[in-house]
Design an enzyme around this catalytic site. Structure first.
Site, PDB file in Angstrom:
ATOM      1  N   PHE A 154       6.593   0.271  -5.185  1.00  0.00           N
ATOM      2  CA  PHE A 154       7.323  -0.382  -6.291  1.00  0.00           C
ATOM      3  C   PHE A 154       8.235   0.573  -7.050  1.00  0.00           C
ATOM      4  O   PHE A 154       9.136   0.134  -7.759  1.00  0.00           O
ATOM      5  CB  PHE A 154       6.329  -1.025  -7.281  1.00  0.00           C
ATOM      6  CG  PHE A 154       5.690  -0.052  -8.243  1.00  0.00           C
ATOM      7  CD1 PHE A 154       6.372   0.386  -9.374  1.00  0.00           C
ATOM      8  CD2 PHE A 154       4.420   0.452  -8.010  1.00  0.00           C
ATOM      9  CE1 PHE A 154       5.791   1.290 -10.255  1.00  0.00           C
ATOM     10  CE2 PHE A 154       3.837   1.355  -8.878  1.00  0.00           C
ATOM     11  CZ  PHE A 154       4.518   1.787 -10.007  1.00  0.00           C
ATOM     12  N   LYS A 178      10.077  -4.391   4.358  1.00  0.00           N
ATOM     13  CA  LYS A 178       9.120  -5.151   3.524  1.00  0.00           C
ATOM     14  C   LYS A 178       9.056  -4.418   2.189  1.00  0.00           C
ATOM     15  O   LYS A 178       8.418  -3.393   2.054  1.00  0.00           O
ATOM     16  CB  LYS A 178       7.746  -5.147   4.212  1.00  0.00           C
ATOM     17  CG  LYS A 178       6.830  -6.295   3.854  1.00  0.00           C
ATOM     18  CD  LYS A 178       6.357  -6.336   2.433  1.00  0.00           C
ATOM     19  CE  LYS A 178       5.339  -5.301   2.064  1.00  0.00           C
ATOM     20  NZ  LYS A 178       5.057  -5.293   0.602  1.00  0.00           N
ATOM     21  N   GLU A 181       6.009  -6.184  -3.349  1.00  0.00           N
ATOM     22  CA  GLU A 181       5.999  -7.534  -3.931  1.00  0.00           C
ATOM     23  C   GLU A 181       6.210  -7.487  -5.438  1.00  0.00           C
ATOM     24  O   GLU A 181       6.562  -8.495  -6.054  1.00  0.00           O
ATOM     25  CB  GLU A 181       4.679  -8.243  -3.596  1.00  0.00           C
ATOM     26  CG  GLU A 181       3.428  -7.653  -4.235  1.00  0.00           C
ATOM     27  CD  GLU A 181       2.932  -6.361  -3.593  1.00  0.00           C
ATOM     28  OE1 GLU A 181       3.589  -5.875  -2.639  1.00  0.00           O
ATOM     29  OE2 GLU A 181       1.903  -5.824  -4.033  1.00  0.00           O
ATOM     30  N   SER A 231       0.638   4.366  -1.914  1.00  0.00           N
ATOM     31  CA  SER A 231      -0.539   5.125  -2.337  1.00  0.00           C
ATOM     32  C   SER A 231      -1.279   5.698  -1.119  1.00  0.00           C
ATOM     33  O   SER A 231      -1.147   5.184   0.002  1.00  0.00           O
ATOM     34  CB  SER A 231      -1.467   4.218  -3.133  1.00  0.00           C
ATOM     35  OG  SER A 231      -1.865   3.138  -2.312  1.00  0.00           O
ATOM     36  N   CYS A 286       6.712   9.875  -7.440  1.00  0.00           N
ATOM     37  CA  CYS A 286       5.764  10.635  -6.613  1.00  0.00           C
ATOM     38  C   CYS A 286       5.967  12.127  -6.829  1.00  0.00           C
ATOM     39  O   CYS A 286       5.143  12.929  -6.415  1.00  0.00           O
ATOM     40  CB  CYS A 286       5.905  10.270  -5.151  1.00  0.00           C
ATOM     41  SG  CYS A 286       7.476  10.775  -4.467  1.00  0.00           S
TER      42      CYS A 286
HETATM   43  P1  NAD Z   1       0.815   0.691  -2.853  1.00  0.00           P
HETATM   44  O1  NAD Z   1       0.117   1.542  -1.859  1.00  0.00           O
HETATM   45  O2  NAD Z   1       0.005  -0.197  -3.727  1.00  0.00           O
HETATM   46  O3  NAD Z   1       1.839  -0.300  -2.104  1.00  0.00           O
HETATM   47  C1  NAD Z   1       2.765   0.198  -1.167  1.00  0.00           C
HETATM   48  C2  NAD Z   1       3.086  -0.895  -0.152  1.00  0.00           C
HETATM   49  O4  NAD Z   1       1.903  -1.224   0.580  1.00  0.00           O
HETATM   50  C3  NAD Z   1       3.585  -2.189  -0.784  1.00  0.00           C
HETATM   51  O5  NAD Z   1       4.630  -2.690   0.002  1.00  0.00           O
HETATM   52  C4  NAD Z   1       2.368  -3.102  -0.752  1.00  0.00           C
HETATM   53  O6  NAD Z   1       2.715  -4.455  -0.601  1.00  0.00           O
HETATM   54  C5  NAD Z   1       1.593  -2.613   0.458  1.00  0.00           C
HETATM   55  N1  NAD Z   1       0.141  -2.710   0.291  1.00  0.00           N
HETATM   56  C6  NAD Z   1      -0.567  -2.591  -0.867  1.00  0.00           C
HETATM   57  N2  NAD Z   1      -1.891  -2.688  -0.616  1.00  0.00           N
HETATM   58  C7  NAD Z   1      -2.015  -2.847   0.714  1.00  0.00           C
HETATM   59  C8  NAD Z   1      -3.138  -2.988   1.588  1.00  0.00           C
HETATM   60  N3  NAD Z   1      -4.376  -2.981   1.133  1.00  0.00           N
HETATM   61  N4  NAD Z   1      -2.905  -3.131   2.910  1.00  0.00           N
HETATM   62  C9  NAD Z   1      -1.647  -3.124   3.394  1.00  0.00           C
HETATM   63  N5  NAD Z   1      -0.556  -2.990   2.615  1.00  0.00           N
HETATM   64  C10 NAD Z   1      -0.728  -2.855   1.294  1.00  0.00           C
HETATM   65  O7  NAD Z   1       1.760   1.663  -3.702  1.00  0.00           O
HETATM   66  P2  NAD Z   1       2.609   1.310  -5.006  1.00  0.00           P
HETATM   67  O8  NAD Z   1       1.692   1.139  -6.157  1.00  0.00           O
HETATM   68  O9  NAD Z   1       3.599   0.252  -4.713  1.00  0.00           O
HETATM   69  O10 NAD Z   1       3.433   2.673  -5.182  1.00  0.00           O
HETATM   70  C11 NAD Z   1       2.966   3.782  -5.889  1.00  0.00           C
HETATM   71  C12 NAD Z   1       2.408   4.810  -4.935  1.00  0.00           C
HETATM   72  O11 NAD Z   1       3.397   5.228  -4.015  1.00  0.00           O
HETATM   73  C13 NAD Z   1       1.955   6.074  -5.669  1.00  0.00           C
HETATM   74  O12 NAD Z   1       0.721   6.491  -5.136  1.00  0.00           O
HETATM   75  C14 NAD Z   1       3.058   7.070  -5.355  1.00  0.00           C
HETATM   76  O13 NAD Z   1       2.676   8.422  -5.405  1.00  0.00           O
HETATM   77  C15 NAD Z   1       3.434   6.658  -3.974  1.00  0.00           C
HETATM   78  N6  NAD Z   1       4.754   7.127  -3.616  1.00  0.00           N
HETATM   79  C16 NAD Z   1       4.834   8.170  -2.757  1.00  0.00           C
HETATM   80  C17 NAD Z   1       6.067   8.685  -2.413  1.00  0.00           C
HETATM   81  C18 NAD Z   1       6.175   9.858  -1.488  1.00  0.00           C
HETATM   82  O14 NAD Z   1       7.253  10.186  -1.078  1.00  0.00           O
HETATM   83  N7  NAD Z   1       5.079  10.502  -1.128  1.00  0.00           N
HETATM   84  C19 NAD Z   1       7.231   8.115  -2.941  1.00  0.00           C
HETATM   85  C20 NAD Z   1       7.105   7.037  -3.818  1.00  0.00           C
HETATM   86  C21 NAD Z   1       5.858   6.541  -4.152  1.00  0.00           C
END
Ligand code: NAD
Length: 494
Positions: A154, A178, A181, A231, A286
């Site tokens: 997000f 994708k 959401e 995450s 991040c």
């Molecule tokens: P998230 O893991 O909740 O969601 C990421 C994606 O995975 C979304 O598209 C979501 O719909 C999907 N998703 C969520 N739960 C899922 C599941 N159980 N099974 C399958 N798909 C699932 O992450 P977020 O809250 O949207 O983003 C924040 C996180 O992203 C933080 O941990 C941040 O550090 C990380 N991030 C990392 C980088 C990097 O380059 N390392 C960059 C940006 C963000």
């Protein structure tokens, strides 16, 4: 069309907008006002299948299109992104909460990735060795993989798809995005632009949803490669499923980024930079600094200055140009961060600044949390090792650079570490010894430019090749080695 007027988020498949047949929909919420901006479908597996089928159909012709022709739509995309920069920035701010300046910066990063991908004709060149044995030549060619997909978080709804999509397409692949959401509106607008640049139908596709939609992508046999950013638990899961289903994968995960401040640093500059890192984008980067490790006498002046920077930061709705920090993404996220602060204080930390009581006039229902600085954090506490993803900076004091490096390396994550010092020798040692993907020297956000890989290590990254630049070109291509011989006597036969 303004994002605010869109009520139902749509999928973009085979060059056309399609209403989803999803039975489940979620609200897309403006985190500053808590107003519902739109409804997003949780696309069922059948819709993922339609997007992948469109990408499969488009692939044979697209891969045979010369690379010099494949990049022409990307030049048009760069122009359109520049012309729509302001409107895209407003959409990001509305659905994600960051300030307009931060959203403009995000779009700039997206544009830079399009620019780098336009270098595909040279980036795709292979290697050639003549006469590896008498009369035999050997060379490597790079070929596209097929259908590839991105699963995005997000916090950078406009930038992160661009770490992958322009490279994938320039390399001759077809693509499915994708978005998160929580923030699907920016990609709605970007795909309206993508629809205008002359890509054949099916080369780029958009499906919306969450967990089940991701599972459908992971299980689909025609998807060859997955790029994930989010995450760590989900990154780990996606990486494991991709391996089990024979897909190439690059999975960027969470972070707990330390910054180390030496007594010889320019403390005024270090504080300003550290505050931008810790509190910019409300700590939802991040590459946000989350732990400040001060060495010796740097501690007190740094703590006092960062506390002042935290307390004076203007918090509010990101659409107001005077605002320096917006809300966090959701009520759930705010409650989670407040819980971490609570437990940190119960564990002995002291609040130099406590942002929890922050209320923004006119936006009382928004998910605001002011910058928070917690001093005397126990380096073994939950807060010292957990990704906060909010505007909270914990302070830990150590005696030496060796101790600081050991503390950095004890962390589970490895996204970024920064050092502030006037000593080249200490900086050099830090650079060499910290086990992270991105290192900053007298910088607070070591964000790689588009022509460098966006690195990451340990629990912050699963895979080998990262997003952006040459890594992306390698990720989105299969190398093929050819060894060939053309004996003169054989050609005489014809
Ligand atoms: P998230 O893991 O909740 O969601 C990421 C994606 O995975 C979304 O598209 C979501 O719909 C999907 N998703 C969520 N739960 C899922 C599941 N159980 N099974 C399958 N798909 C699932 O992450 P977020 O809250 O949207 O983003 C924040 C996180 O992203 C933080 O941990 C941040 O550090 C990380 N991030 C990392 C980088 C990097 O380059 N390392 C960059 C940006 C963000």
């Amino acid at each position: 069309m303004s994002a605010a007027l869109e009520t139902r988020v749509r999928n973009f498949i085979a060059g056309e907008w399609r209403d989803s047949r999803a039975s489940e929909w979620l609200d897309v919420v403006d985190p500053a006002s808590a107003a519902v901006l739109a409804r997003v479908p949780l696309a069922p597996a059948a819709e993922v299948g339609e997007a992948v089928a469109a990408a499969v159909r488009a692939f044979p012709e697209w891969r045979r299109t010369p690379v010099t022709d494949r990049i022409q739509p990307l030049f048009k995309l760069k122009d359109l992104l520049e012309r729509h920069r302001e409107e895209l920035a407003r959409t990001i701010t509305m659905e994600c909460g960051k300030t307009l300046a931060e959203s403009r910066g995000e779009i700039q990063r997206a544009i830079e990735n399009v620019e780098v991908a336009c270098g595909a004709p040279i980036l795709l060149q292979g290697d050639f060795s003549e006469d590896i044995s008498a009369g035999i030549d050997e060379f490597v060619i790079r070929q596209p993989l097929g259908v590839c997909a991105a699963i995005c978080p997000f916090n950078f709804p406009g930038m992160i798809p661009f770490w992958f999509l322009p490279y994938a397409v320039a390399c001759g692949n077809t693509y499915v995005v994708k978005p998160s959401e929580k923030v699907p509106l920016t990609m709605q607008r970007v795909f309206e632009l993508l629809a205008q640049i002359g890509l054949p139908p099916g080369v780029v596709n958009l499906v919306n949803g969450t967990r089940d939609t991701v599972e459908a992508l992971l299980e689909h046999p025609d998807i060859r490669a997955i790029s994930f950013v989010g995450s760590t638990p989900v990154a780990r899961h996606v990486y494991a499923r991709a391996a089990a289903t024979g897909k190439r994968a690059q999975c960027q995960g969470g972070a707990k980024n330390p910054i180390v401040v030496l007594p010889d640093a320019d403390l005024g500059a270090a504080t300003r930079i550290a505050a931008d890192s810790a509190f910019g984008c409300a700590g939802q980067r991040c590459l946000a600094a989350s732990l400040a490790i001060t060495i010796g006498e740097a501690h007190e002046p740094f703590r006092d200055a960062i506390a002042e920077a935290a307390a004076s930061r203007v918090v509010g709705c990101g659409l107001d140009e005077k605002v320096q920090m917006g809300p966090v993404i959701s009520a759930a996220s705010k409650a989670r961060i407040e819980g971490l602060i609570d437990r940190g204080l119960q564990g002995g930390a002291r609040a130099a600044v406590d942002g929890r009581p922050t209320v923004v006039r006119g936006f009382e229902r928004g998910h605001f949390l002011g910058p928070t600085v917690l001093d005397h954090l126990d380096p073994r506490s939950e807060l010292a090792g957990t990704e906060v993803f909010g505007p909270v900076l914990g302070l830990v004091q150590v005696r030496t650079i060796e101790e600081a490096i050991a503390l950095v390396n004890r962390g589970a994550y490895g996204n970024m570490a920064c050092v502030f010092t006037a000593s080249g020798a200490d900086a050099r040692r830090f650079r060499a010894e910290v086990e992270v993907g991105n290192v900053g020297i007298n910088l607070g956000i070591a964000a790689p430019m588009a022509f460098f890989p966006f690195s990451g290590a340990k629990a912050s990254f699963f895979g080998d090749l990262h997003g952006q630049g040459r890594h992306a070109i390698e990720f989105f291509t299969q190398t093929k080695v050819v060894v060939e011989r053309w004996p003169r006597e054989w050609s005489r036969k014809f």
